[in-house]
Design an enzyme around this catalytic site. Structure first.
Site, PDB file in Angstrom:
ATOM      1  CG  ASP A  18      -2.110   0.908   1.084  1.00 15.07           C
ATOM      2  OD1 ASP A  18      -2.325   1.441  -0.023  1.00 15.07           O
ATOM      3  OD2 ASP A  18      -2.828   1.121   2.084  1.00 15.07           O
ATOM      4  CG  ASN A  66      -7.922  -1.961  -5.124  1.00 17.16           C
ATOM      5  OD1 ASN A  66      -6.981  -2.726  -4.923  1.00 17.16           O
ATOM      6  ND2 ASN A  66      -8.218  -0.980  -4.262  1.00 17.16           N
TER       7      ASN A  66
HETATM    8  C1  IPE Z   1      -5.437  -2.752  -0.185  1.00 17.93           C
HETATM    9  O1  IPE Z   1      -5.099  -1.415  -0.343  1.00 17.93           O
HETATM   10  C2  IPE Z   1      -5.421  -3.450  -1.506  1.00 17.93           C
HETATM   11  C3  IPE Z   1      -4.118  -3.629  -2.119  1.00 17.93           C
HETATM   12  C4  IPE Z   1      -2.963  -3.329  -1.602  1.00 17.93           C
HETATM   13  C5  IPE Z   1      -4.128  -4.237  -3.420  1.00 17.93           C
HETATM   14  P1  IPE Z   1      -6.194  -0.266  -0.500  1.00 17.93           P
HETATM   15  O2  IPE Z   1      -5.445   1.001  -0.597  1.00 17.93           O
HETATM   16  O3  IPE Z   1      -7.110  -0.603  -1.577  1.00 17.93           O
HETATM   17  O4  IPE Z   1      -6.968  -0.385   0.888  1.00 17.93           O
HETATM   18  P2  IPE Z   1      -7.780   0.710   1.698  1.00 17.93           P
HETATM   19  O5  IPE Z   1      -8.734   1.322   0.740  1.00 17.93           O
HETATM   20  O6  IPE Z   1      -6.791   1.681   2.211  1.00 17.93           O
HETATM   21  O7  IPE Z   1      -8.427  -0.054   2.807  1.00 17.93           O
HETATM   22  C1  IPE Z   2      -1.547   0.292  -3.379  1.00 19.31           C
HETATM   23  O1  IPE Z   2      -1.372   1.665  -3.414  1.00 19.31           O
HETATM   24  C2  IPE Z   2      -1.811  -0.280  -4.734  1.00 19.31           C
HETATM   25  C3  IPE Z   2      -3.189  -0.757  -4.939  1.00 19.31           C
HETATM   26  C4  IPE Z   2      -4.135  -0.725  -4.055  1.00 19.31           C
HETATM   27  C5  IPE Z   2      -3.508  -1.293  -6.239  1.00 19.31           C
HETATM   28  P1  IPE Z   2      -2.584   2.690  -3.410  1.00 19.31           P
HETATM   29  O2  IPE Z   2      -2.941   2.980  -4.808  1.00 19.31           O
HETATM   30  O3  IPE Z   2      -3.685   2.172  -2.545  1.00 19.31           O
HETATM   31  O4  IPE Z   2      -1.902   3.945  -2.743  1.00 19.31           O
HETATM   32  P2  IPE Z   2      -2.541   4.955  -1.711  1.00 19.31           P
HETATM   33  O5  IPE Z   2      -3.103   4.140  -0.576  1.00 19.31           O
HETATM   34  O6  IPE Z   2      -3.588   5.710  -2.438  1.00 19.31           O
HETATM   35  O7  IPE Z   2      -1.393   5.807  -1.274  1.00 19.31           O
HETATM   36 MG    MG Z   3      -4.104   2.393  -0.576  1.00 22.12          MG
END
Ligand code: IPE
Ligand code: IPE
Ligand code: MG
Length: 240
Positions: A18, A66
């Site tokens: 993340d 997502n």
């Molecule tokens: C969790 O991260 C999913 C992945 C790392 C693929 P998100 O960024 O989607 O999770 P939330 O929204 O912070 O809970």
């Molecule tokens: C994790 O990074 C990747 C996926 C969830 C696909 P994010 O895209 O969630 O990054 P933040 O949480 O917005 O920083």
């Molecule tokens: Mg995230």
């Protein structure tokens, strides 16, 4: 420096990767650039786990939630995945990595599914490390899916109340043939599971770090493993 005890390695590491978006923002870049940089961290972590002798590595690459992100971001993520698979296939074969997936793969674009089945087919004989990608994955969806399949099977085989044990149920999850994670790592300073491996993480050691995924390095991974090795896993028992 950190010292890893070879005899006490986690058999299975799971990672919630993340912080790509925040990394991009911090560096005044588009979110997609964060995902691109994040793919480099994936390369580093896969390589390091393989070198250390980790047997299973599960990466949360795309959650079922997502899908609700902007179309352009979803598209960019799937192209990146496709590119990753094509570029890394040779290396995976050479280093003995077997690729598998969990999640609702059917929802992915055809080109990605093709790249996945190609990579899975060509690495199916590998015995060095299992790389498990969680794609379009949701823990609750997985559990509901298991219940549905048990119900379906109960119509053709004799499954009754007594058949349903924890092991039996685990066999219906997407992770049927892999052991539960010993160590869960989540980057970017968020302290939640976000619907990841709900059943399988029951006794995992949890490790949270503020490091954003694109900045997550070999040393950060080693730090997490060393931290894990300092813990006492009691599984509800007492120390003595
Ligand atoms: C969790 O991260 C999913 C992945 C790392 C693929 P998100 O960024 O989607 O999770 P939330 O929204 O912070 O809970
Ligand atoms: C994790 O990074 C990747 C996926 C969830 C696909 P994010 O895209 O969630 O990054 P933040 O949480 O917005 O920083
Ligand atoms: Mg995230």
């Amino acid at each position: 420096m950190h010292r890893i005890i070879k005899e006490k390695l986690p058999r299975h590491i799971a990672i919630i990767m993340d912080g790509n978006g925040r990394w991009a923002k911090k560096n005044l870049l588009k979110r997609v650039m964060g995902h691109e940089k994040g793919a480099d961290s994936v390369r580093t972590v896969v390589k390091t786990c393989r070198e250390l002798g980790i047997q299973y590595l599960t990466l949360f690459a795309f959650s079922v939630e997502n899908w609700q992100r902007p179309k352009s971001e979803v598209r960019a993520l799937s192209s990146l995945l496709e590119e990753y698979l094509r570029l890394e296939l040779q290396e995976m074969k050479e280093t003995g990595i077997k690729l598998i997936t969990i999640g609702d793969i059917g929802r992915l674009p055809k080109t990605v599914r093709d790249a996945l089945s190609d990579a899975m087919g060509k690495t199916s004989e590998s015995r060095g490390m299992v790389l498990n990608l969680a794609l379009s994955y949701g823990g609750r969806d997985e559990i509901v899916d298991a219940v549905k399949r048990i119900l379906r099977d109960s119509k053709s085989t004799d499954i009754d109340e007594n058949t349903i044990t924890k092991d039996f149920f685990s066999g219906y999850l997407h992770t049927a043939n892999i052991p539960d994670p010993d160590l869960l790592i989540r980057t970017s300073g968020e302290y939640r599971l976000s619907n990841f491996l709900l059943w399988q993480l029951a006794y995992a050691e949890l490790y949270f770090t503020d490091v954003l995924w694109p900045d997550f390095s070999r040393d950060d991974l080693i730090k997490a493993i060393v931290d894990y090795q300092r813990r006492e896993r009691r599984f509800g028992l007492i120390s003595e």
